[in-house]
Design an enzyme around this catalytic site. Structure first.
Site: not given
Ligand SMILES: Cc1cc2nc3c(=O)[nH]c(=O)nc-3n(C[C@H](O)[C@H](O)[C@H](O)COP(=O)(O)OP(=O)(O)OC[C@H]3O[C@@H](n4cnc5c(N)ncnc54)[C@H](O)[C@@H]3O)c2cc1C
Lengths: 290, 377
Positions: B121-122, B124, B156, B239
């Site tokens: 899944q691409g 993020s 992932s 999901e």
């Molecule tokens: C093990 C793992 C597998 C993953 N697999 C995939 C995958 O296969 N494909 C894919 O596309 N993505 C994948 N992801 C990505 C995942 O969906 C993102 O990490 C997640 O959506 C959070 O985005 P970010 O990491 O950019 O954090 P950010 O969005 O930068 O968040 C950082 C912090 O800010 C907080 N925050 C952000 N916005 C708000 C708001 N509006 N209100 C309150 N708090 C906020 C968050 O809660 C967090 O605590 C994976 C992540 C992990 C950890």
């Protein structure tokens, strides 16, 4: 299985029926009047509950009861909890069929539960050993309490019905918090627009809905482990829910006037029933190694 | 309120249980987490076994009740997880089934069901996580192709994937949600570079995917151009639905083992620990019931589990973290030894409050969509 977990139409009708009855016979003015006259049991209301089948709900029809089961009793007690209905509800419900007059609401029955007895002086019949009972200055204005030297063991059904009352409080507290968050304005907008407040409200919902699933499932299975789980979840939902609801209300939440403290205090009383959370946690732990 | 099986459900359960008792031992042992080709082969092999036995499409076609029974019984029998099939079976597949053309369904769905192809899944990007609609990977139309340039992150299973469900920006001038398109990207296309990322658990569970002038045929677009946001939302509800049911069953089994270990090493005599284990048991019992309740309510309302999945995910993700923190309590000094059971699980559990929508985002969803509070700021 799972797809039939939801309420049947009859169960929904029962819940609505109890809610309407309590809105009519025990509106907010009656609640506040009860707070101002602590220890007094409203006999007219008690008989009305009896006539509506609140106490005789699970009694077989052949014995003059309504002939329904635990799930229906749980729904009725959830409504009672929501309305903060006072009185020895659980003890009287459990005495229906065993103590004459309990089923119809002609008599009120108190019972020893752990080392406490609720409503000892107002009750007509007392079950358990109350020798040496001493009155407490109860933290809950709506629940007179005595302490007894000879504690009684917990009845799982009492634990379940208590959990249902806690669930009712938890759901009501979520509603009160959300209502307030929508209407109270600060910084030129409803406080419910602030994320810190939103997240308190979201957690109120998550705890209440998780507790609901646990309480209803325990009502269906009657399994002692499920009942212990239900009580732990429901206690948490009510007690923490009351504190978060209080926080959302600000200074208003700290007043005698707001109903929040009545829920918190009652939730504390209920959480102390039947050996408290410790007993349920130990019960579940023991089952893990059996 | 009824938790018993219907005759049809009971028959399904009995037949499945009997089949699992023979099929699971034949599936062989779990490969090492660092052995990606081995993991791919193992996960696809199990999907193939399911296919041959007629269970391959249980996530798509069976009623929610049968799906729950399938997940419950599979976990109880110790069957392999969906693993590398996760995106194919639970995201991309259902999206293609719902939004794709007949030709697209015929092309992509059978290989997923037969355990032949892995999807990733691409979504993020480095600058688009919680705020997914900020994604910037650009796709420009050129004849019968889109030309894609940009980058994805946290993808992932990217190392072993054949296909990627890719969200790209096709109209940079449109409002954010209206300029996004859903594409099926072949991972072996020219211009795709996968750089595995090491997680805090030490293994490479996800990767960064660089896209440099990658040509993707327009025939690989599912849904209309610029309608990708809506197409994607179809996937996300899958999901957060019943995806974690098997894990709840698994957590309850871990809990029993933990209690057994505590009895053996004497930690059981500590009432604080005992009570923590008891409370966790209550928690996982409740989560199991909550899933049943959500499925039941969703079925009654004629839809897939939607926002209610957020309630479950919020509670489950912290319960899972508490479980492994309590495991550390049971292990004592052993909690610092990576070779002891549960130590890696404790590290992995840290992702649960982040992946698939962080807990903060889930609370926003509950507050806005279930409680009707004003949009947050
Ligand atoms: C093990 C793992 C597998 C993953 N697999 C995939 C995958 O296969 N494909 C894919 O596309 N993505 C994948 N992801 C990505 C995942 O969906 C993102 O990490 C997640 O959506 C959070 O985005 P970010 O990491 O950019 O954090 P950010 O969005 O930068 O968040 C950082 C912090 O800010 C907080 N925050 C952000 N916005 C708000 C708001 N509006 N209100 C309150 N708090 C906020 C968050 O809660 C967090 O605590 C994976 C992540 C992990 C950890």
């Amino acid at each position: 299985m799972s797809v039939r977990f939801g309420l049947t139409d009859d169960q929904k009708a029962l819940r609505t029926g109890v809610r309407r009855l309590l809105e009519r016979r025990f509106p907010r003015e009656a609640l506040r009047a009860a707070v101002d006259a602590p220890g007094r049991l409203d006999r007219e209301l008690w008989r009305a509950l009896g006539e509506a089948g609140f106490f005789a709900l699970r009694l077989p029809e052949a014995e003059g009861g309504v002939g329904l089961g635990r799930p229906e009793a749980v729904l009725a007690f959830e409504e009672a909890g929501r309305a903060l209905l006072p009185g020895p509800l659980v003890a009287t419900h459990l005495a229906a069929g065993a103590v004459p007059g309990a089923a119809g609401g002609e008599v009120a029955v108190a019972a020893v539960d752990g080392e406490l007895v609720e409503w000892l002086e107002a009750a007509d019949v007392v079950r358990g050993d109350v020798r040496g009972a001493v009155p407490l200055r109860s933290v809950d204005p709506l629940t007179p309490l005595h302490r007894v030297p000879h504690p009684a063991a917990a009845d799982p059904l009492a634990v379940l019905l208590t959990a249902a009352e806690q669930l009712g409080s938890a759901v009501r507290l979520r509603e009160l918090a959300v209502q307030h968050a929508r209407t109270r304005q600060q910084f030129g907008r409803p406080i419910g627009a602030f994320q810190a407040v939103q997240h308190l409200c979201a957690d109120l919902l998550v705890r209440a809905e998780t507790a609901r699933a646990a309480v209803y499932a325990a009502a269906v299975t009657g399994d002692p482990g499920d009942i212990a789980a239900a009580r732990l979840l429901a206690d948490e939902a009510a007690v923490r829910g009351a504190r978060d609801c209080l926080q959302v209300h600000g200074g208003m939440g700290f007043t005698w006037e707001a109903d929040v403290h009545l829920h918190l205090k009652r939730a504390w009383v209920r959480a102390g029933r039947s050996g408290g959370v410790t007993e349920s946690e130990e019960l579940l732990a023991a089952a893990l190694v059996r | 309120m009824d938790l018993s099986d219907t005759p049809e459900e009971a028959a399904f359960r009995a037949r499945l249980r009997e089949w699992l008792a023979e099929a699971v031992p034949a599936a062989g042992p779990e490969p090492d987490p660092a052995d990606w080709p081995g993991r791919r082969a193992h996960d696809l092999g199990w999907q193939r076994t399911l296919y041959d036995a007629g269970y391959a499409d249980v996530h798509w076609d069976a009623s929610p009740a049968l799906r729950m029974i399938f997940l419950e019984e599979s976990e109880k029998a110790g069957a392999p997880y969906v693993g590398a099939n996760f995106v194919g079976l639970l995201h991309a597949g259902p999206t293609i089934a719902a939004e794709g053309t007949d030709a697209q369904r015929a092309r992509w769905l059978p290989p997923i069901l037969r355990g032949e192809q892995v999807w990733c899944q691409g979504f993020s990007e480095p600058d688009a996580g919680s705020d997914l609609a900020a994604l910037r990977t650009r796709a420009r139309r050129d004849g019968d192709d889109y030309v894609v340039t940009g980058g994805k992150i946290w993808t992932s299973h990217a190392e072993v994937a054949d296909w990627c469900e890719l969200l790209v920006r096709t109209d940079p001038d449109a409002p954010r949600h209206r300029g996004i398109t859903w594409l099926a990207l072949p991972m072996d296309a020219a211009g795709v570079t996968v750089r595995p990322l090491r997680t805090l658990a030490g293994s490479t569970e996800f990767a960064e995917v660089f896209l440099d002038e990658v040509r993707v045929p327009a025939a690989n677009r599912v849904g209309a151009e610029n309608d990708g946001w809506r197409v994607t939302m179809v996937t996300l509800s899958f999901e957060r639905g019943t995806a974690f049911v098997g894990e709840v069953v698994a957590c309850r089994r871990v809990l029993r083992r933990l209690a057994g270990a505590a009895r053996e090493n004497g930690r059981w005599d500590d009432p604080v620990l005992r009570r923590a284990l008891g409370r966790l048991d209550a928690e996982f019992r409740a989560l199991w019931r909550l899933t049943q309740w959500n499925v039941s309510e969703a079925t009654a309302n004629g839809g897939v589990p939607g926002v209610a999945g957020s309630v479950f995910k919020l509670r489950y993700s912290t319960a899972r973290q508490d479980l492994y923190d309590t495991a550390a309590d049971v292990l004592g000094a052993g909690a610092l030894d990576l070779d002891r059971p549960w130590v890696l699980d404790r590290l992995s559990s840290l992702s649960y409050t982040i992946a698939a929508g962080t807990s903060q985002i889930q609370r926003n969803i509950v507050a806005e969509r279930m409680l009707g509070l004003p949009k947050g700021r």
